[in-house]
Motif scaffolding. Structure first.
Motif, PDB file in Angstrom:
ATOM      1  N   TYR A 165       0.821  -1.209   0.000  1.00  0.00           N
ATOM      2  CA  TYR A 165       0.000   0.000   0.000  1.00  0.00           C
ATOM      3  C   TYR A 165       0.858   1.264   0.000  1.00  0.00           C
ATOM      4  O   TYR A 165       0.461   2.286  -0.549  1.00  0.00           O
ATOM      5  CB  TYR A 165      -0.935   0.009   1.211  1.00  0.00           C
ATOM      6  CG  TYR A 165      -2.092  -0.956   1.070  1.00  0.00           C
ATOM      7  CD1 TYR A 165      -3.010  -0.824   0.030  1.00  0.00           C
ATOM      8  CD2 TYR A 165      -2.258  -1.993   1.968  1.00  0.00           C
ATOM      9  CE1 TYR A 165      -4.060  -1.699  -0.113  1.00  0.00           C
ATOM     10  CE2 TYR A 165      -3.315  -2.893   1.841  1.00  0.00           C
ATOM     11  CZ  TYR A 165      -4.211  -2.744   0.795  1.00  0.00           C
ATOM     12  OH  TYR A 165      -5.252  -3.623   0.653  1.00  0.00           O
ATOM     13  N   ASP A 167      -9.462  -4.922 -10.101  1.00  0.00           N
ATOM     14  CA  ASP A 167      -8.663  -3.708  -9.902  1.00  0.00           C
ATOM     15  C   ASP A 167      -8.564  -2.905 -11.196  1.00  0.00           C
ATOM     16  O   ASP A 167      -8.654  -1.665 -11.181  1.00  0.00           O
ATOM     17  CB  ASP A 167      -7.248  -4.068  -9.420  1.00  0.00           C
ATOM     18  CG  ASP A 167      -7.225  -4.677  -8.040  1.00  0.00           C
ATOM     19  OD1 ASP A 167      -8.064  -4.287  -7.207  1.00  0.00           O
ATOM     20  OD2 ASP A 167      -6.379  -5.554  -7.795  1.00  0.00           O
ATOM     21  N   LYS A 214      -2.918   1.030  -5.763  1.00  0.00           N
ATOM     22  CA  LYS A 214      -2.474  -0.307  -6.151  1.00  0.00           C
ATOM     23  C   LYS A 214      -1.260  -0.258  -7.067  1.00  0.00           C
ATOM     24  O   LYS A 214      -0.449  -1.183  -7.096  1.00  0.00           O
ATOM     25  CB  LYS A 214      -3.626  -1.033  -6.859  1.00  0.00           C
ATOM     26  CG  LYS A 214      -3.425  -2.520  -7.036  1.00  0.00           C
ATOM     27  CD  LYS A 214      -3.661  -3.276  -5.751  1.00  0.00           C
ATOM     28  CE  LYS A 214      -3.641  -4.770  -5.963  1.00  0.00           C
ATOM     29  NZ  LYS A 214      -3.893  -5.513  -4.719  1.00  0.00           N
TER      30      LYS A 214
END
Length: 271
Positions: free
Chosen positions: A118, A130, A189
């Motif tokens: 992260y 995602d 991400k």
């Protein structure tokens, strides 16, 4: 079979990088023009707290990061101009939000969290879901900027000129705030919390010497950001380096190159 899987995750990583480039680069132009680099940092750092809250309550990480990033951006907009210097306010809020987020993460029991992922991104682990989130956010940001482009430019140039033209500068600032929160949420991400501001600022700064108009600067910034993303993914795979930081390193190298070319061109012009 292994080769096919490797190709598959590399394609997903490349598409994720392109999605972030598409969203971050044109927005980054406004960040550069308005000198909002610290603003981007504060919003990005706050998203760690959003991630911790999302994991603690079983929510989507994207939703948690988006809500807290938006709350931070709104707090900065509300508190600015109330007796505290803007750089001081942003420094306090950015580092406080990051610290509270990291402390909140430590309280999560029974939740497996890749904190390094992260903080610095984990683009090679991007899933199809995602990708849908990243590209959905990118399309939303680009659509908002295209819709309000002229109004945003006018408000950036002069708030007095904007008001004389019937444009509310605070409304345009709110639009940029919303777009910034979306970019932060989708970019976590790919490059991670600590490097999001770099992807906002560096491609736009690198494009500045190559462009004569705001529109061209935004277009060149997108191209340079896309180049950095693709070269960073390829370079990290070949060199076995962290992908998010590698993407930013490539962007920094591009900035150094364009700045050097601009300086050389000015030297030649003076002679």
């Amino acid at each position: 079979m292994i080769g096919a899987l490797m190709d598959d995750f590399l394609i997903r990583a490349a598409l994720a990088g392109l999605g972030v480039a598409l969203a971050a680069a044109p927005l980054g132009c406004f960040v550069v023009w308005r000198r909002m680099a610290y603003f981007g940092d504060a919003t990005a750092h706050a998203s760690i707290l959003g991630i911790a809250l999302a994991l603690g309550f079983g929510m989507s990480v994207f939703a948690g990061a988006l809500v807290v990033a938006l709350a931070m951006a709104m707090a900065v907009s509300t508190l600015s101009g109330r007796g505290v210097a803007m750089d001081t306010l942003l420094g306090v809020l950015a580092h406080s939000a990051l610290a509270f987020g990291l402390v909140a993460v430590s309280f999560l029991q029974g939740v497996r969290i890749d904190l390094m992922g992260y903080l610095f991104g984990d683009i090679l682990a991007v899933s199809k879901t995602d990708l849908a989130v990243i590209w959905g956010g990118a399309v939303l940001v680009v659509a908002l900027l295209a819709w309000r482009w002229q109004a945003l430019l006018t408000a950036t140039l002069s708030s007095d000129l904007a008001q004389a033209s019937g444009i509310d500068p605070r409304r345009e600032q709110l639009g940029l705030t919303l777009a910034l929160a979306v970019v932060v949420a989708v970019a976590i991400k790919v490059v991670g919390v600590l490097l999001i501001a770099a992807m906002l600022i560096i491609p736009a700064a690198a494009a500045r010497p190559l462009a004569g108009t705001p529109e061209r600067m935004a277009a060149v910034a997108v191209g340079l950001a896309a180049l950095a993303a693709l070269a960073g993914v390829e370079g990290s795979f070949v060199l076995d380096t962290p992908t998010g930081p590698t993407i930013v390193c490539v962007a920094a190298a591009i900035f150094a190159l364009t700045s050097s070319l601009a300086a050389l061109r000015r030297t030649v012009a003076r002679r």
